[in-house]
Design a protein around this motif. Structure first.
Motif, PDB file in Angstrom:
ATOM      1  N   LEU B  82      61.420  91.717 -40.679  1.00 40.37           N
ATOM      2  CA  LEU B  82      61.284  93.107 -41.119  1.00 40.37           C
ATOM      3  C   LEU B  82      60.016  93.728 -40.546  1.00 40.37           C
ATOM      4  N   ALA B  83      58.933  92.953 -40.556  1.00 39.35           N
ATOM      5  CA  ALA B  83      57.671  93.475 -40.026  1.00 39.35           C
ATOM      6  C   ALA B  83      57.830  93.867 -38.562  1.00 39.35           C
ATOM      7  N   GLU B  84      58.640  93.103 -37.848  1.00 41.55           N
ATOM      8  CA  GLU B  84      58.813  93.359 -36.416  1.00 41.55           C
ATOM      9  C   GLU B  84      59.602  94.630 -36.132  1.00 41.55           C
ATOM     10  N   LEU B  85      60.254  95.160 -37.172  1.00 41.37           N
ATOM     11  CA  LEU B  85      60.980  96.415 -36.961  1.00 41.37           C
ATOM     12  C   LEU B  85      60.004  97.524 -36.566  1.00 41.37           C
ATOM     13  N   PHE B  86      58.745  97.365 -36.972  1.00 41.60           N
ATOM     14  CA  PHE B  86      57.722  98.354 -36.610  1.00 41.60           C
ATOM     15  C   PHE B  86      56.902  97.764 -35.472  1.00 41.60           C
ATOM     16  N   SER B  87      57.390  97.970 -34.251  1.00 42.26           N
ATOM     17  CA  SER B  87      56.834  97.216 -33.131  1.00 42.26           C
ATOM     18  C   SER B  87      55.381  97.576 -32.860  1.00 42.26           C
ATOM     19  N   ALA B  92      49.963  95.238 -33.075  1.00 43.12           N
ATOM     20  CA  ALA B  92      48.571  95.369 -33.508  1.00 43.12           C
ATOM     21  C   ALA B  92      48.151  94.221 -34.424  1.00 43.12           C
ATOM     22  N   VAL B  93      49.097  93.729 -35.232  1.00 36.66           N
ATOM     23  CA  VAL B  93      48.760  92.732 -36.250  1.00 36.66           C
ATOM     24  C   VAL B  93      48.889  91.299 -35.725  1.00 36.66           C
ATOM     25  N   ASP B  94      49.915  91.047 -34.911  1.00 35.41           N
ATOM     26  CA  ASP B  94      50.284  89.653 -34.655  1.00 35.41           C
ATOM     27  C   ASP B  94      50.445  89.296 -33.178  1.00 35.41           C
ATOM     28  N   SER B  95      50.011  90.170 -32.261  1.00 36.28           N
ATOM     29  CA  SER B  95      50.213  89.811 -30.850  1.00 36.28           C
ATOM     30  C   SER B  95      49.232  88.714 -30.449  1.00 36.28           C
ATOM     31  N   ARG B  96      49.672  87.942 -29.473  1.00 32.71           N
ATOM     32  CA  ARG B  96      48.832  86.870 -28.954  1.00 32.71           C
ATOM     33  C   ARG B  96      48.196  87.313 -27.646  1.00 32.71           C
ATOM     34  N   ALA B  97      47.148  86.615 -27.240  1.00 32.32           N
ATOM     35  CA  ALA B  97      46.451  86.979 -25.997  1.00 32.32           C
ATOM     36  C   ALA B  97      47.440  87.051 -24.832  1.00 32.32           C
ATOM     37  N   ASP B  98      48.421  86.154 -24.847  1.00 30.32           N
ATOM     38  CA  ASP B  98      49.407  86.114 -23.764  1.00 30.32           C
ATOM     39  C   ASP B  98      50.240  87.381 -23.666  1.00 30.32           C
ATOM     40  N   THR B 110      44.394  92.746 -30.579  1.00 28.90           N
ATOM     41  CA  THR B 110      43.785  92.972 -31.896  1.00 28.90           C
ATOM     42  C   THR B 110      44.507  92.111 -32.933  1.00 28.90           C
ATOM     43  N   GLY B 111      44.155  92.286 -34.204  1.00 24.78           N
ATOM     44  CA  GLY B 111      44.914  91.649 -35.282  1.00 24.78           C
ATOM     45  C   GLY B 111      44.468  90.236 -35.592  1.00 24.78           C
ATOM     46  N   PHE B 112      45.413  89.501 -36.212  1.00 23.83           N
ATOM     47  CA  PHE B 112      45.094  88.150 -36.672  1.00 23.83           C
ATOM     48  C   PHE B 112      44.587  87.260 -35.549  1.00 23.83           C
ATOM     49  N   HIS B 113      45.286  87.305 -34.413  1.00 29.91           N
ATOM     50  CA  HIS B 113      44.928  86.340 -33.368  1.00 29.91           C
ATOM     51  C   HIS B 113      43.614  86.700 -32.688  1.00 29.91           C
ATOM     52  N   ARG B 114      43.257  87.993 -32.656  1.00 31.63           N
ATOM     53  CA  ARG B 114      41.933  88.366 -32.136  1.00 31.63           C
ATOM     54  C   ARG B 114      40.849  87.786 -33.045  1.00 31.63           C
ATOM     55  N   LEU B 115      41.054  87.915 -34.362  1.00 28.01           N
ATOM     56  CA  LEU B 115      40.060  87.363 -35.293  1.00 28.01           C
ATOM     57  C   LEU B 115      40.048  85.835 -35.221  1.00 28.01           C
ATOM     58  N   GLU B 116      41.236  85.258 -35.040  1.00 30.77           N
ATOM     59  CA  GLU B 116      41.313  83.799 -34.861  1.00 30.77           C
ATOM     60  C   GLU B 116      40.481  83.368 -33.648  1.00 30.77           C
ATOM     61  N   TYR B 117      40.641  84.110 -32.574  1.00 31.10           N
ATOM     62  CA  TYR B 117      39.902  83.805 -31.338  1.00 31.10           C
ATOM     63  C   TYR B 117      38.396  83.907 -31.585  1.00 31.10           C
ATOM     64  N   ILE B 118      37.991  84.982 -32.276  1.00 33.31           N
ATOM     65  CA  ILE B 118      36.567  85.192 -32.533  1.00 33.31           C
ATOM     66  C   ILE B 118      36.015  84.066 -33.415  1.00 33.31           C
ATOM     67  N   GLU B 176      51.194  79.202 -31.001  1.00 37.16           N
ATOM     68  CA  GLU B 176      50.962  80.427 -31.765  1.00 37.16           C
ATOM     69  C   GLU B 176      49.491  80.539 -32.176  1.00 37.16           C
ATOM     70  N   ASP B 177      48.996  79.487 -32.813  1.00 39.38           N
ATOM     71  CA  ASP B 177      47.611  79.525 -33.309  1.00 39.38           C
ATOM     72  C   ASP B 177      46.762  78.583 -32.460  1.00 39.38           C
ATOM     73  N   ARG B 178      46.574  78.985 -31.228  1.00 41.59           N
ATOM     74  CA  ARG B 178      46.008  78.043 -30.267  1.00 41.59           C
ATOM     75  C   ARG B 178      44.525  77.780 -30.474  1.00 41.59           C
ATOM     76  N   TYR B 179      43.833  78.675 -31.191  1.00 42.93           N
ATOM     77  CA  TYR B 179      42.394  78.449 -31.401  1.00 42.93           C
ATOM     78  C   TYR B 179      42.148  77.694 -32.708  1.00 42.93           C
ATOM     79  N   SER B 180      42.964  77.984 -33.721  1.00 40.15           N
ATOM     80  CA  SER B 180      42.737  77.394 -35.045  1.00 40.15           C
ATOM     81  C   SER B 180      43.622  76.175 -35.298  1.00 40.15           C
ATOM     82  N   HIS B 181      44.739  76.076 -34.558  1.00 44.64           N
ATOM     83  CA  HIS B 181      45.722  74.995 -34.739  1.00 44.64           C
ATOM     84  C   HIS B 181      46.299  74.974 -36.151  1.00 44.64           C
ATOM     85  N   THR B 182      46.429  76.159 -36.741  1.00 40.85           N
ATOM     86  CA  THR B 182      47.030  76.263 -38.076  1.00 40.85           C
ATOM     87  C   THR B 182      48.530  76.551 -37.984  1.00 40.85           C
TER      88      THR B 182
END
Lengths: 434, 272
Positions: B82-87, B92-98, B110-118, B176-182
């Protein structure tokens, strides 16, 4: 090579005391349906194996049944693909089920017919790549097993082919673990890349819980050489004719000697009619090669680049006379062809049947092309064949221009006579009896 | 029940057999309304947990922020279809660096994975505040948009397959969570989200195709049992690198078969 008459109500043989599992029963239904599809294919294909298939078959089907699997001694068509799989089947029962499904799919895909369809609300059972009716396009699907299949998962250890082993790195190898080994190898060869891709997607679609692709490499051959099968030797991506010295596949006695595992000897009985298969992904450093003087290129291979003739001869198929050139003045002692096949009575035992394809897959960060040889060979004895030949080649000057990066050792299973048997059945039965 | 792989033959027989009877649209009203409630609850949790997570980031509490990263994301991953319906928001929330041409250097990352990276790769929160604020704003925006969403049957039903496709294509590889391995948090959340949909549809599926329904349930059970081996005492998960090769391979079969089978749900229920 037995009758290809369709057999709609065929049942796979099983022991009378063994109850059919639901999945087995399901498979029987599938067999019946595939049998139905074969009827359609059979309208166009010759109904009896006595008819020469390539000449008489308007749908270009290579016979699936026979003492040996297809895809080994028949001429290589233009498109090849090697797919290595991890087996996910947890026990020998599911492994045998996997072999049965693969056999069923191979039999259908190689002989062709109408594809399965479904209610529009379902995903279509067939990818549709080849349209509603599949023409075989000389497709062969060849199944081989890797050494890892004989670990403790399935209890196959006691019946492992005597010299099947994991491929180990030779001094010039730069092996990438992601591109090596595998429980199973499927070799798909046909007239076009789409036919191979269609077959691969069909196989994947039918085995979701049983198989996982480990690596995949496709390859190609020059169309001109394919059309003139046996008369024109294909060139590799270094520009040299590759396969001139191959043993003649039309010589059945020679193939028995070089390619096929025989009954008796040190091999388990179930392996008779099979063959050791070696696949190697060998990158060619083509930019560097293209900056190398012709005379050096020719001395590295030992052949004239234009004609393919050995450097001591005039024509491609002239047999090099090494005894007349003991110091390597005309044909260097470390030339590729001289090391690969010294043509002495002792090295006759090291003959192998090569069936390679060229490959190309992009470029690296240095802007250099990643292309080379999808090396592929068959032999009755892995140690005496590829391993011995490659050991002779270790340190050859060609190594400066080639880097093997992947592949593996496999055992191509014996063929099956008809639809009463499945590929790998002799292995499963031997393990059960061991 | 041990999941038994159905052979191609049976699949063919099913395909070739009578077309599934169309489900009465009225029978779907209950499951869809229940699903909307579930999704609403998940998104409410997402908003609350994201607030705590981004507060920790902005306070410079790296240890706390790292600990909250995995448990916060699960509320997004469980309702991803459902979240993906709003691309725009999903990117913004869940894209990966790739997903970005300049990878980690890309300002659109931006989003979760940017903060994960930081947090996990750079080990700082120095430049994190603006990304934290944006993530907070974006998940609140998502909450508002989902509240106003009317869920089509095929979106809900297709969502189960979509979640498992997520697992099959990226969660199972640990990318998916390549920096945190979660990754196992996300893995379980995707599976939970798919399982929720199937559970809500269970009475209808049992009626339409009990064999398929049983096979799906068996594969969910297998996947859940393997993931449970990696639960930590605090209810979280071990890092992805602890997943053994044997277990990774053991997950592959059931996940792939689930992807195949969940793809048949709309057909099985006769939903056009």
């Amino acid at each position: 090579m037995t009758s290809r008459c369709p057999f709609p109500h065929h049942l796979f043989s099983r022991k009378p005391e063994e109850p059919a599992s639901p999945s087995r029963r399901a498979l029987f239904k599938g067999a019946a349906l595939v049998g139905g599809a074969a009827v359609i294919g059979g309208l166009a294909a010759p109904a009896h194996a006595e008819a020469p298939p390539s000449a008489a078959s308007p749908v270009s089907a290579v016979p699936f049944y026979g003492v040996h699997q297809a895809g080994i001694v028949n001429p290589a068509p233009a498109a090849g693909m090697m797919i290595s799989f991890n087996v996910l089947a947890p026990t020998r029962t599911e492994l045998s089920q996997l072999f049965q499904i693969l056999t069923e799919r191979f039999a259908f895909l190689t002989q062709g017919g109408k594809v399965e369809t479904a209610n529009d609300a379902f995903p279509p059972p067939d990818s549709g790549l080849l349209g509603p009716v599949i023409a075989p396009g000389r497709l062969t699907a060849t199944l081989a097993v890797g050494a890892s299949l004989f670990d403790d998962r399935f209890g196959l250890g006691p019946v492992k082919p005597a010299s099947l082993q994991p491929m180990t790195a030779f001094p010039n190898d730069r092996l990438d673990a992601d591109w090596c080994h595998g429980d199973l190898l499927v070799q798909l060869c046909s007239d076009s890349a789409e036919i191979n891709l269609h077959a691969l997607r069909d196989i994947i679609k039918h085995t979701p819980s049983l198989l996982m692709v480990r690596w995949k490499q496709d390859g190609f051959l020059p169309q001109s050489a394919v059309e003139a099968a046996g008369k024109l030797t294909p060139r590799n991506l270094l520009g040299f004719k590759d396969g001139t010295g191959n043993p003649k596949t039309a010589d059945a006695a020679l193939m028995d000697e070089v390619v096929w595992v025989k009954r008796g000897g040190s091999e388990p009985a179930w392996t008779a009619g099979g063959s050791y298969q070696v696949v190697r992904i060998i990158r060619n450093l083509v930019e560097q090669w293209d900056r190398t003087p012709l005379i050096e290129q020719e001395r590295i291979f030992g052949r004239n680049k234009l004609t393919g003739a050995p450097l001591d001869g005039a024509n491609e198929h002239d047999i090099p006379n090494y005894s007349a050139d003991p110091k390597g003045k005309q044909l260097p002692l470390n030339a590729h062809i001289r090391l690969a096949n010294p043509r002495t009575p002792e090295t006759q035992a090291n003959l192998i049947l090569r069936r390679p394809y060229n490959y190309s897959r992009g470029a690296n960060k240095a802007g250099q092309l990643d292309m080379g040889l999808l090396f592929n060979c068959f032999q009755a004895d892995l140690e005496a064949g590829f391993i011995t030949v490659q050991k002779r080649l270790n340190g050859e000057p060609l190594e400066e221009y080639v880097k093997p990066t992947g592949g593996g050792y496999f055992f191509a299973l014996p063929g099956i006579p008809d639809r009463n048997r499945y590929l790998g059945q002799s292995l499963i039965e031997a393990a059960a009896a061991a | 029940m041990k999941p038994i792989a159905l052979s191609a033959g049976l699949a063919v027989a099913l395909f070739a057999g009578a077309a599934s009877a169309a489900t009465n649209p009225l029978d779907l009203v209950g499951p869809i309304s229940d699903y909307k409630i579930y999704v609403g609850q998940q998104v409410d949790q997402l908003v609350a947990h994201t607030q705590q997570f981004t507060d920790a980031v902005k306070a410079g509490d790296i240890a706390k922020a790292k600990a909250l990263y995995g448990p916060t994301r699960v509320f997004y991953e469980s309702v991803e279809p459902l979240a993906e319906l709003f691309s725009d928001l999903d990117g913004a929330v869940d894209s990966r660096a790739d997903d970005h041409e300049q990878k980690e250097k890309d300002p659109g990352f931006t989003g979760f994975h940017r903060l994960e990276y930081i947090l996990f790769s750079q080990g700082t929160t120095a430049d994190a505040a603006s990304f934290a604020d944006k993530l907070n704003t974006d998940v609140k925006d998502l909450q508002g948009r989902i509240a106003g969403l009317s869920v089509e049957p095929k979106v809900m039903i297709g969502g189960a397959a979509g979640l498992i496709e997520e697992v099959a294509s990226s969660k199972i590889t640990g990318e998916e969570d390549r920096y945190s391995h979660t990754d196992l948090y996300d893995f379980q959340a995707n599976v939970d989200g798919a399982e929720k949909i199937v559970d809500l549809l269970d009475p209808l599926l049992q009626k339409a195709d009990p064999a398929l329904t049983g096979k799906i349930a068996g594969n969910f059970k297998t996947v859940d049992a393997i993931l449970a081996k990696y639960r930590t005492t605090d209810g979280g998960f071990e890092t992805y690198d602890k997943l053994t090769e044997a277990d990774r391979l053991a997950l592959q079969g059931p996940v792939t078969e689930l992807a195949e089978d969940l793809g048949k749900l709309t057909g099985t229920l006769g939903i056009e």
